[in-house]
Design an enzyme around this catalytic site. Structure first.
Site, PDB file in Angstrom:
ATOM      1  N   HIS A  82      -1.753   5.201   9.611  1.00 18.89           N
ATOM      2  CA  HIS A  82      -0.470   5.910   9.595  1.00 18.89           C
ATOM      3  C   HIS A  82      -0.628   7.258  10.298  1.00 18.89           C
ATOM      4  O   HIS A  82      -0.543   8.313   9.674  1.00 18.89           O
ATOM      5  CB  HIS A  82       0.018   6.099   8.165  1.00 18.89           C
ATOM      6  CG  HIS A  82       0.238   4.816   7.425  1.00 18.89           C
ATOM      7  ND1 HIS A  82      -0.790   4.117   6.825  1.00 18.89           N
ATOM      8  CD2 HIS A  82       1.367   4.097   7.193  1.00 18.89           C
ATOM      9  CE1 HIS A  82      -0.302   3.025   6.247  1.00 18.89           C
ATOM     10  NE2 HIS A  82       0.993   2.987   6.466  1.00 18.89           N
ATOM     11  N   HIS A  90      10.979  -3.174   3.125  1.00 19.40           N
ATOM     12  CA  HIS A  90      11.368  -1.766   3.028  1.00 19.40           C
ATOM     13  C   HIS A  90      11.751  -1.248   4.407  1.00 19.40           C
ATOM     14  O   HIS A  90      11.290  -1.734   5.429  1.00 19.40           O
ATOM     15  CB  HIS A  90      10.276  -0.903   2.398  1.00 19.40           C
ATOM     16  CG  HIS A  90       8.984  -0.803   3.149  1.00 19.40           C
ATOM     17  ND1 HIS A  90       8.189  -1.893   3.462  1.00 19.40           N
ATOM     18  CD2 HIS A  90       8.304   0.280   3.613  1.00 19.40           C
ATOM     19  CE1 HIS A  90       7.089  -1.486   4.071  1.00 19.40           C
ATOM     20  NE2 HIS A  90       7.142  -0.180   4.194  1.00 19.40           N
ATOM     21  N   HIS A  94       0.822  -1.214   0.000  1.00 19.33           N
ATOM     22  CA  HIS A  94       0.000   0.000   0.000  1.00 19.33           C
ATOM     23  C   HIS A  94       0.858   1.267   0.000  1.00 19.33           C
ATOM     24  O   HIS A  94       0.573   2.232   0.710  1.00 19.33           O
ATOM     25  CB  HIS A  94      -1.012  -0.019   1.146  1.00 19.33           C
ATOM     26  CG  HIS A  94      -0.442  -0.074   2.540  1.00 19.33           C
ATOM     27  ND1 HIS A  94      -1.065  -0.747   3.569  1.00 19.33           N
ATOM     28  CD2 HIS A  94       0.660   0.483   3.098  1.00 19.33           C
ATOM     29  CE1 HIS A  94      -0.381  -0.615   4.684  1.00 19.33           C
ATOM     30  NE2 HIS A  94       0.666   0.143   4.424  1.00 19.33           N
ATOM     31  N   GLU A 129       5.067  -5.136   8.489  1.00 26.91           N
ATOM     32  CA  GLU A 129       3.695  -4.993   7.995  1.00 26.91           C
ATOM     33  C   GLU A 129       3.159  -6.296   7.401  1.00 26.91           C
ATOM     34  O   GLU A 129       1.940  -6.500   7.335  1.00 26.91           O
ATOM     35  CB  GLU A 129       3.623  -3.891   6.944  1.00 26.91           C
ATOM     36  CG  GLU A 129       3.811  -2.490   7.496  1.00 26.91           C
ATOM     37  CD  GLU A 129       3.747  -1.423   6.405  1.00 26.91           C
ATOM     38  OE1 GLU A 129       3.707  -0.231   6.765  1.00 26.91           O
ATOM     39  OE2 GLU A 129       3.735  -1.771   5.211  1.00 26.91           O
TER      40      GLU A 129
END
Length: 288
Positions: free
Chosen positions: A59, A197, A12, A244
């Site tokens: 977030h 990441h 996402h 995640e």
């Protein structure tokens, strides 16, 4: 009864939403990524559900380090698009399914999972980017998403975060909850976030293609074994934000084979590097 017919897994990355909104999808940098979702958009048109149970992480839109629940279920009738600092994305308000959400809350809490119930939430790129990738952006004004959405936030930002095993077991509880709902609904469950990441520190920009693809292999063929992978391996191999990926285990735990049914059918698999210094992964699995 309601039934889970498929699970969808996708990254996402916020920059994907920006590229979509600014008409950059055919630029050389972005075109290979968006090409990987062309099959998915047609599949969605051919397999449009009534409801998507969408697992993502907030977030700092609804929750901050002052208050961050481990699991939060969106129970509202609608969810406005959040302003993440550059204005809300030009997207339709997300329509919820309060009746199914309330039933899932009752069932899952009775199965000993503690949920935070949210009767008002704004949704950020963690939820809107997967919708855009799978459905295209509906025309505005006046557009609408083709199904209702139940947002489900998981804390993967502030430690301690839930284990892969806990997420996998929660997916099983969600499947049982959906299947005990007395309306005839076609439900899909989506797991979002990842893949490898890291956004800060000495390893900022880390991408581990080999580990990511091994994760996809195991998610398809050995989800119970994958659920036992400890946090430290995610952080070491996939970067600090690679954690995640535990959210994908919620979606995988809700599939029929985990409860003794037949193995799912792999309809699509895609992996691409880079997208804003992030590895993008994507799967579609159909229940049989």
């Amino acid at each position: 009864m309601a039934r889970i017919t498929a699970s969808v897994y996708t990254s996402h990355v916020p920059a994907i939403g920006v590229a979509l909104d600014q008409g950059k999808t055919q630029e050389p940098y972005w075109q290979p990524l968006f090409a990987g979702y062309e099959y998915s958009k047609q599949w969605m048109k051919d397999n449009t559900p009534d409801v998507v149970f969408l697992v993502y992480n907030d977030h700092a839109t609804n929750f901050s380090l002052e208050l961050i629940p481990t699991f939060a279920l969106g129970c509202a009738a609608e969810f406005p698009i959040a302003d993440e600092g550059w204005g809300p994305r030009p997207l339709p308000t997300v329509q919820g399914h309060p009746e199914l959400a309330a039933h899932i809350a009752q069932s899952v809490i009775q199965q000993d999972f503690d949920l935070t119930l949210c009767n008002a939430m704004k949704v950020d790129h963690g939820l809107t980017v997967p919708l855009s990738l799978m459905c295209d952006n509906p025309p505005m004004p006046g557009g609408a998403w083709p199904f209702k959405v139940i947002p489900f936030h998981v804390n993967v930002v502030q430690y301690p975060v839930p284990s892969g095993a806990r997420c996998f077991a929660l997916g099983q509880a969600i499947r049982r909850a959906v299947e005990s709902f007395d309306q005839d609904l076609n439900v899909q469950i989506w797991g979002t976030g990842g893949m490898s990441h890291q956004l800060q520190g000495a390893r900022a920009g880390l991408i581990n293609k080999a580990w990511d693809n091994a994760f996809l292999d195991r998610l398809i063929a050995d989800p119970a074994g994958l659920a036992q992978v400890p946090h430290i391996e995610y952080v070491r191999e996939a970067g600090s934000e690679g954690i995640e990926l535990v959210m994908w285990l919620i979606a995988r735990g809700a599939m029929a084979d985990v409860a003794g049914g037949p193995a799912p059918t792999l309809k699509h698999r895609f992996f691409h590097v880079p997208a804003s210094n992030t590895a993008v992964g994507h799967l579609i699995l159909e229940n049989n």
